[in-house]
Structure formats: C-alpha cells, structure tokens
Design a protein around this motif. Structure first.
Motif, PDB file in Angstrom:
ATOM      1  N   SER A 189       0.831  -1.203   0.000  1.00 46.73           N
ATOM      2  CA  SER A 189       0.000   0.000   0.000  1.00 46.73           C
ATOM      3  C   SER A 189       0.867   1.254   0.000  1.00 46.73           C
ATOM      4  O   SER A 189       1.860   1.327   0.733  1.00 46.73           O
ATOM      5  CB  SER A 189      -0.910   0.000   1.240  1.00 46.73           C
ATOM      6  N   SER A 190       0.459   2.241  -0.754  1.00 46.07           N
ATOM      7  CA  SER A 190       1.243   3.472  -0.847  1.00 46.07           C
ATOM      8  C   SER A 190       1.140   4.331   0.412  1.00 46.07           C
ATOM      9  O   SER A 190       2.010   5.156   0.666  1.00 46.07           O
ATOM     10  CB  SER A 190       0.781   4.290  -2.061  1.00 46.07           C
ATOM     11  N   GLY A 191       0.090   4.156   1.209  1.00 52.60           N
ATOM     12  CA  GLY A 191      -0.084   5.010   2.381  1.00 52.60           C
ATOM     13  C   GLY A 191       0.212   4.359   3.709  1.00 52.60           C
ATOM     14  O   GLY A 191       0.235   5.035   4.750  1.00 52.60           O
ATOM     15  N   LEU A 192       0.476   3.047   3.715  1.00 48.50           N
ATOM     16  CA  LEU A 192       0.618   2.322   4.975  1.00 48.50           C
ATOM     17  C   LEU A 192       1.866   2.710   5.752  1.00 48.50           C
ATOM     18  O   LEU A 192       1.822   2.850   6.981  1.00 48.50           O
ATOM     19  CB  LEU A 192       0.612   0.821   4.696  1.00 48.50           C
ATOM     20  N   GLU A 198       3.690   6.974  12.301  1.00 52.32           N
ATOM     21  CA  GLU A 198       3.044   7.847  13.277  1.00 52.32           C
ATOM     22  C   GLU A 198       2.754   7.144  14.598  1.00 52.32           C
ATOM     23  O   GLU A 198       2.552   7.801  15.619  1.00 52.32           O
ATOM     24  CB  GLU A 198       1.754   8.418  12.681  1.00 52.32           C
ATOM     25  N   ILE A 199       2.734   5.809  14.588  1.00 50.56           N
ATOM     26  CA  ILE A 199       2.473   5.068  15.829  1.00 50.56           C
ATOM     27  C   ILE A 199       3.666   4.216  16.266  1.00 50.56           C
ATOM     28  O   ILE A 199       3.649   3.608  17.326  1.00 50.56           O
ATOM     29  CB  ILE A 199       1.241   4.163  15.674  1.00 50.56           C
ATOM     30  N   ASP A 200       4.706   4.191  15.465  1.00 47.67           N
ATOM     31  CA  ASP A 200       5.851   3.300  15.658  1.00 47.67           C
ATOM     32  C   ASP A 200       6.684   3.697  16.876  1.00 47.67           C
ATOM     33  O   ASP A 200       7.231   4.800  16.943  1.00 47.67           O
ATOM     34  CB  ASP A 200       6.717   3.341  14.396  1.00 47.67           C
ATOM     35  N   GLN A 201       6.815   2.763  17.832  1.00 48.55           N
ATOM     36  CA  GLN A 201       7.649   2.967  19.014  1.00 48.55           C
ATOM     37  C   GLN A 201       8.878   2.057  19.033  1.00 48.55           C
ATOM     38  O   GLN A 201       9.646   2.079  19.996  1.00 48.55           O
ATOM     39  CB  GLN A 201       6.813   2.718  20.280  1.00 48.55           C
ATOM     40  N   VAL A 202       9.052   1.265  17.995  1.00 46.74           N
ATOM     41  CA  VAL A 202      10.146   0.300  17.973  1.00 46.74           C
ATOM     42  C   VAL A 202      11.518   0.963  18.089  1.00 46.74           C
ATOM     43  O   VAL A 202      12.353   0.521  18.890  1.00 46.74           O
ATOM     44  CB  VAL A 202      10.073  -0.597  16.718  1.00 46.74           C
ATOM     45  N   PRO A 203      11.828   2.020  17.324  1.00 49.98           N
ATOM     46  CA  PRO A 203      13.168   2.637  17.455  1.00 49.98           C
ATOM     47  C   PRO A 203      13.472   3.081  18.878  1.00 49.98           C
ATOM     48  O   PRO A 203      14.612   2.920  19.341  1.00 49.98           O
ATOM     49  CB  PRO A 203      13.095   3.825  16.492  1.00 49.98           C
ATOM     50  N   ASN A 204      12.489   3.624  19.569  1.00 55.27           N
ATOM     51  CA  ASN A 204      12.709   4.072  20.954  1.00 55.27           C
ATOM     52  C   ASN A 204      13.035   2.907  21.870  1.00 55.27           C
ATOM     53  O   ASN A 204      13.933   3.000  22.727  1.00 55.27           O
ATOM     54  CB  ASN A 204      11.459   4.785  21.477  1.00 55.27           C
TER      55      ASN A 204
END
Length: 209
Positions: A189-192, A198-204
């Motif tokens: 998907s082009s927008g996924l 915007e919700i990704d907390q993995v890097p932190n």
C-alpha cells in the motif's frame, strides 16, 4: 538456577526455569541482567505488535481480495486448488467460527485463517495456480521474484510468532526486521508506511537495549 540476592529470588520461580533460563544463559547467569533483558523483550514485543498487526491484516485482505476476484466468489477456497494442508487449515478456521460453507460467512473464515496459511499461498506450491494469475496483483509496488517475497513473508511470520509468545529476541537483528516490515508495507500500500511511522515505538525501545 540461583538468584544473586534475596530481592531477585522470586524471579526464576515466577517465570519458570524453562522460560527464564534462556535469558540467564544470554546474560551469563546474572539474574538481575537476565530480568532486565526479559523486561526489555516484553517492551519490544509490545512495540512490534501494532506494526505486525497491520502487516498481517493488510496482507491477508490483499490476498483475499485478489483470490475472490480471480474465482468470482468470496469463499474462493471452496474452488481454489489448495493442497490438503491448506484445505485442513480452512476447515479448522470454519470450525472455530462454527459457520457453514457459505459466501456470507467468508469474512469470518478469513479472520480465523492463520498467517502461516496466507504466507503459504505465495510459496512455490501455488506459483502457477495462484501467484501468476492473481496474487502478484496483491503487491502492486513489488516487481521482483516471487521466491524472494516468500522469504520475506516467512521472516515476517517467524517474527510474528516470536513476538506473540514473548519469546527471546536477543539473537535477532531487530533493526533489520523493522526495515523489512516497512518494505512489506510499501509493497502492499502506498499510504501504509506513513501511517505506521506515526504510531511506531520500535526505534525508541531498541535504543533502550
């Protein structure tokens, strides 16, 4: 297994030797360090969960949509050339929702089919029957070999199973897994990807390691 001090004495018993022993081994028998690794693993699993959730849901809906179109019916598994194993997985999904084999109940069955089932549809087994005529369209932004995509999906499935069971992740390259997830988003998907960032907390959470 012994604890380093009284404040840690509860940990091996509460978590069990079978589960906690893997963390003890990774930390050279240091109970405190093993517990910190265990807590971090729970946190990183929690961070990966929403990303994996959207990957799995989007993947299965994309595959389902293309197969429904190809076979002209929502319950496409009734006529698709599935292997015996695939048919058994469909039967188990139907039994879980206690529905008859009818098109109006297709969405309930789709929701119960395992990620392993969906990934298997991209395997060599279904190359001519499903991939070539239909399933390649489920990945509009992917133009490489099917077997390379299958390997990526298998990696996703393995990661998903580890995360869902809060299994040790210290031997995995989680940064590479994180990148691979976004690569899959872009295939589907082009927008996924933007929505997930915007919700990704993995890097932190990875930084906390």
């Amino acid at each position: 297994m012994t604890a380093t001090n009284d404040s840690h004495a509860w940990i091996p018993k509460a978590l069990s030797d079978a589960r906690f022993g893997k963390y003890m081994e990774a930390c050279g028998g240091d109970v405190a360090a093993a517990f910190r690794l265990y807590v971090w693993t729970v946190r990183v699993c929690g961070a990966f969960y929403p990303l994996l959730h959207f990957a799995e849901i989007t993947l299965r809906n994309a595959l389902h949509s293309e197969l429904a179109a190809q076979f002209g019916r929502e319950d496409w598994w009734a006529v698709a050339p599935l292997t015996g194993h695939g048919q058994n997985l469909v039967k188990k999904a139907q039994e879980k929702v206690s529905v008859r084999k009818s098109a109006q109940n297709a969405n309930k069955v789709v929701a119960k089919l395992t990620l392993g089932f969906w990934v298997s549809l991209v395997s060599e087994t279904y190359d001519r029957d499903l991939w070539v005529p239909a399933l390649h369209r489920a990945f509009p932004h992917y133009g490489q070999r099917r077997d390379d995509l299958y390997a990526e999906l298998e990696n996703l499935r393995n990661l998903r199973n580890l995360v869902m069971h809060y299994a040790p992740l210290n031997e995995r390259d989680l940064r590479a897994d994180h990148v691979a997830l976004y690569r899959l988003y872009d295939y589907l998907s082009s927008g996924l990807s933007q929505a997930m960032r915007e919700i990704d907390q993995v890097p932190n959470v990875l930084w906390l390691r």
